[in-house]
Design a protein around this motif. Structure first.
Motif, PDB file in Angstrom:
ATOM      1  N   HIS A  27       0.588  -0.787   0.754  1.00 47.80           N
ATOM      2  CA  HIS A  27      -0.093  -0.014   0.044  1.00 47.80           C
ATOM      3  C   HIS A  27       1.170   1.097  -0.218  1.00 47.80           C
ATOM      4  O   HIS A  27       0.106   1.955  -0.410  1.00 47.80           O
ATOM      5  CB  HIS A  27      -1.140  -0.150   1.088  1.00 47.80           C
ATOM      6  N   ASN A  28       1.997   1.559   0.451  1.00 46.81           N
ATOM      7  CA  ASN A  28       2.991   2.394   0.512  1.00 46.81           C
ATOM      8  C   ASN A  28       3.247   2.410  -1.365  1.00 46.81           C
ATOM      9  O   ASN A  28       4.153   3.584  -1.576  1.00 46.81           O
ATOM     10  CB  ASN A  28       3.591   2.050   1.213  1.00 46.81           C
ATOM     11  N   LEU A  29       3.392   1.273  -2.377  1.00 48.80           N
ATOM     12  CA  LEU A  29       3.882   1.460  -3.788  1.00 48.80           C
ATOM     13  C   LEU A  29       3.169   2.463  -4.064  1.00 48.80           C
ATOM     14  O   LEU A  29       4.880   4.034  -4.811  1.00 48.80           O
ATOM     15  CB  LEU A  29       3.680   0.411  -4.698  1.00 48.80           C
ATOM     16  N   ALA A  30       2.248   3.219  -4.545  1.00 49.38           N
ATOM     17  CA  ALA A  30       1.383   4.444  -5.090  1.00 49.38           C
ATOM     18  C   ALA A  30       2.222   5.701  -4.791  1.00 49.38           C
ATOM     19  O   ALA A  30       2.418   6.600  -5.188  1.00 49.38           O
ATOM     20  CB  ALA A  30      -0.194   4.336  -4.180  1.00 49.38           C
ATOM     21  N   LYS A  31       3.060   6.028  -3.338  1.00 53.70           N
ATOM     22  CA  LYS A  31       3.245   7.038  -2.446  1.00 53.70           C
ATOM     23  C   LYS A  31       4.694   7.225  -3.086  1.00 53.70           C
ATOM     24  O   LYS A  31       5.486   8.581  -2.856  1.00 53.70           O
ATOM     25  CB  LYS A  31       3.934   6.662  -1.105  1.00 53.70           C
ATOM     26  N   PRO A  35       3.252   9.647 -10.523  1.00 51.53           N
ATOM     27  CA  PRO A  35       1.911   9.980 -10.137  1.00 51.53           C
ATOM     28  C   PRO A  35       0.956   9.548 -11.933  1.00 51.53           C
ATOM     29  O   PRO A  35      -0.322   8.898 -11.977  1.00 51.53           O
ATOM     30  CB  PRO A  35       1.037  11.483  -9.710  1.00 51.53           C
ATOM     31  N   GLU A  36       1.490  10.270 -12.795  1.00 50.13           N
ATOM     32  CA  GLU A  36       0.859   9.526 -14.318  1.00 50.13           C
ATOM     33  C   GLU A  36       1.197   8.130 -14.300  1.00 50.13           C
ATOM     34  O   GLU A  36       0.108   8.012 -15.409  1.00 50.13           O
ATOM     35  CB  GLU A  36       1.165   9.981 -15.564  1.00 50.13           C
ATOM     36  N   MET A  37       1.738   7.394 -13.873  1.00 54.11           N
ATOM     37  CA  MET A  37       1.075   6.169 -14.075  1.00 54.11           C
ATOM     38  C   MET A  37       0.198   4.996 -13.357  1.00 54.11           C
ATOM     39  O   MET A  37      -0.418   4.498 -13.373  1.00 54.11           O
ATOM     40  CB  MET A  37       2.174   5.353 -13.336  1.00 54.11           C
ATOM     41  N   ASP A  38      -1.014   5.720 -12.590  1.00 50.61           N
ATOM     42  CA  ASP A  38      -2.249   6.028 -11.684  1.00 50.61           C
ATOM     43  C   ASP A  38      -2.541   4.721 -11.159  1.00 50.61           C
ATOM     44  O   ASP A  38      -3.251   3.596 -11.371  1.00 50.61           O
ATOM     45  CB  ASP A  38      -3.354   6.513 -13.262  1.00 50.61           C
ATOM     46  N   PHE A  39      -1.300   4.316 -10.548  1.00 51.08           N
ATOM     47  CA  PHE A  39      -0.916   2.875  -9.858  1.00 51.08           C
ATOM     48  C   PHE A  39      -1.804   2.992  -8.705  1.00 51.08           C
ATOM     49  O   PHE A  39      -1.934   3.622  -7.255  1.00 51.08           O
ATOM     50  CB  PHE A  39      -0.193   3.097  -9.147  1.00 51.08           C
ATOM     51  N   SER A  62      -1.055   2.785 -15.155  1.00 50.85           N
ATOM     52  CA  SER A  62      -1.194   3.180 -16.398  1.00 50.85           C
ATOM     53  C   SER A  62       0.337   3.345 -17.642  1.00 50.85           C
ATOM     54  O   SER A  62       0.867   4.246 -17.199  1.00 50.85           O
ATOM     55  CB  SER A  62      -1.915   4.399 -16.763  1.00 50.85           C
ATOM     56  N   PRO A  63       1.477   2.663 -17.625  1.00 54.08           N
ATOM     57  CA  PRO A  63       2.504   2.393 -17.842  1.00 54.08           C
ATOM     58  C   PRO A  63       2.673   3.382 -19.172  1.00 54.08           C
ATOM     59  O   PRO A  63       4.191   4.516 -18.918  1.00 54.08           O
ATOM     60  CB  PRO A  63       3.626   1.226 -17.776  1.00 54.08           C
ATOM     61  N   LEU A  64       1.693   3.020 -19.842  1.00 55.03           N
ATOM     62  CA  LEU A  64       1.939   4.232 -21.283  1.00 55.03           C
ATOM     63  C   LEU A  64       1.218   4.386 -21.629  1.00 55.03           C
ATOM     64  O   LEU A  64      -0.412   4.222 -21.812  1.00 55.03           O
ATOM     65  CB  LEU A  64       3.065   2.850 -22.418  1.00 55.03           C
ATOM     66  N   LEU A  65       0.971   5.829 -22.164  1.00 54.65           N
ATOM     67  CA  LEU A  65      -0.376   6.594 -22.694  1.00 54.65           C
ATOM     68  C   LEU A  65      -1.628   7.203 -21.923  1.00 54.65           C
ATOM     69  O   LEU A  65      -2.332   6.651 -23.089  1.00 54.65           O
ATOM     70  CB  LEU A  65      -0.756   5.493 -23.874  1.00 54.65           C
ATOM     71  N   GLY A  66      -1.787   6.299 -20.734  1.00 52.98           N
ATOM     72  CA  GLY A  66      -3.027   6.537 -19.836  1.00 52.98           C
ATOM     73  C   GLY A  66      -3.746   5.074 -20.023  1.00 52.98           C
ATOM     74  O   GLY A  66      -5.156   5.167 -19.534  1.00 52.98           O
ATOM     75  N   ILE A  67      -2.907   3.823 -20.653  1.00 55.00           N
ATOM     76  CA  ILE A  67      -4.088   2.845 -20.650  1.00 55.00           C
ATOM     77  C   ILE A  67      -3.942   2.147 -19.296  1.00 55.00           C
ATOM     78  O   ILE A  67      -2.659   1.553 -19.205  1.00 55.00           O
ATOM     79  CB  ILE A  67      -3.579   1.755 -22.191  1.00 55.00           C
ATOM     80  N   VAL A 140      11.111   5.572 -13.027  1.00 52.29           N
ATOM     81  CA  VAL A 140       9.978   5.106 -11.986  1.00 52.29           C
ATOM     82  C   VAL A 140      11.215   5.003 -11.570  1.00 52.29           C
ATOM     83  O   VAL A 140      11.257   5.717  -9.904  1.00 52.29           O
ATOM     84  CB  VAL A 140       9.243   3.961 -12.833  1.00 52.29           C
ATOM     85  N   PHE A 141      12.187   4.394 -10.484  1.00 51.18           N
ATOM     86  CA  PHE A 141      13.119   3.984 -10.222  1.00 51.18           C
ATOM     87  C   PHE A 141      14.010   5.949  -9.521  1.00 51.18           C
ATOM     88  O   PHE A 141      14.194   5.945  -8.750  1.00 51.18           O
ATOM     89  CB  PHE A 141      14.066   3.101 -10.692  1.00 51.18           C
ATOM     90  N   GLU A 142      14.296   6.592 -10.443  1.00 49.96           N
ATOM     91  CA  GLU A 142      14.306   7.938 -10.439  1.00 49.96           C
ATOM     92  C   GLU A 142      13.293   8.653  -9.649  1.00 49.96           C
ATOM     93  O   GLU A 142      13.581   9.302  -8.651  1.00 49.96           O
ATOM     94  CB  GLU A 142      14.822   8.556 -11.620  1.00 49.96           C
ATOM     95  N   PHE A 143      12.145   8.794  -9.988  1.00 48.27           N
ATOM     96  CA  PHE A 143      11.390   9.446  -9.073  1.00 48.27           C
ATOM     97  C   PHE A 143      11.230   8.465  -7.851  1.00 48.27           C
ATOM     98  O   PHE A 143      11.116   9.543  -7.143  1.00 48.27           O
ATOM     99  CB  PHE A 143       9.826   8.768 -10.074  1.00 48.27           C
TER     100      PHE A 143
END
Length: 158
Positions: A27-31, A35-39, A62-67, A140-143
């Motif tokens: 549950h901490n993964l989203a933090k 944010p654009e990955m909408d995890f 959503s890893p790519l293009l909001g899919i 993702v890892f840099e973020f």
């Protein structure tokens, strides 16, 4: 199938127990995910459940293009306070094997991620990895690195 590897190290100004508690909770993964990955974690187990081998965790991402994609990982190995491994069971990769290691160091914890992944679709997947997937995984890892500093502060050693 061509596999790719990524090793990321980050020193954290936390105790081993604090680092383990935070990073071993799905549950901490989203933090710590852009944010654009909408995890979103969609597993229905109690969020307080202790991680264990065989634990299955489901997400929408959503890893790519909001899919929006469904992603399922299994925690395959756990040695409390030392490491855990998550492996994709269903999702966007042909292979996803992610080791999370924790080691006490003066003034904190060294966290090491060892990721092996592969893209489906043979030569087209290899092309996609070279064009954008590898960069996206690194982003993702840099973020995450920046998010962890914002959450816990900069590691300063002793």
């Amino acid at each position: 199938m061509k596999t790719y590897a990524l090793i990321i190290k980050q020193n954290l100004p936390l105790t081993l127990a604090e680092a383990w508690d935070f990073f071993s909770s799905p549950h901490n993964l989203a933090k710590i995910t852009p944010p654009e990955m909408d995890f979103v974690v969609t597993s229905t187990y109690n969020g307080e459940a202790k991680m264990y081998p065989g634990m299955v965790i489901t997400y929408k991402v959503s890893p790519l293009l909001g899919i929006k994609l469904n992603w399922m990982t299994e925690i395959t190995h756990v040695e409390e306070g030392k490491y855990f491994v998550d492996e994709q069971r269903f999702g966007p990769y042909a292979l996803w094997h992610h080791q999370h290691h924790f080691k006490e160091i003066p003034g904190g914890v060294e966290m090491t991620d060892l990721l092996h992944y592969a893209i489906p679709f043979g030569v087209f997947g290899q092309l996609a990895n070279g064009l954008f997937v590898a960069n996206k995984v690194k982003e993702v890892f840099e973020f995450r690195e920046k998010a962890v500093v914002e959450l816990f502060g900069e590691y300063k050693g002793r």
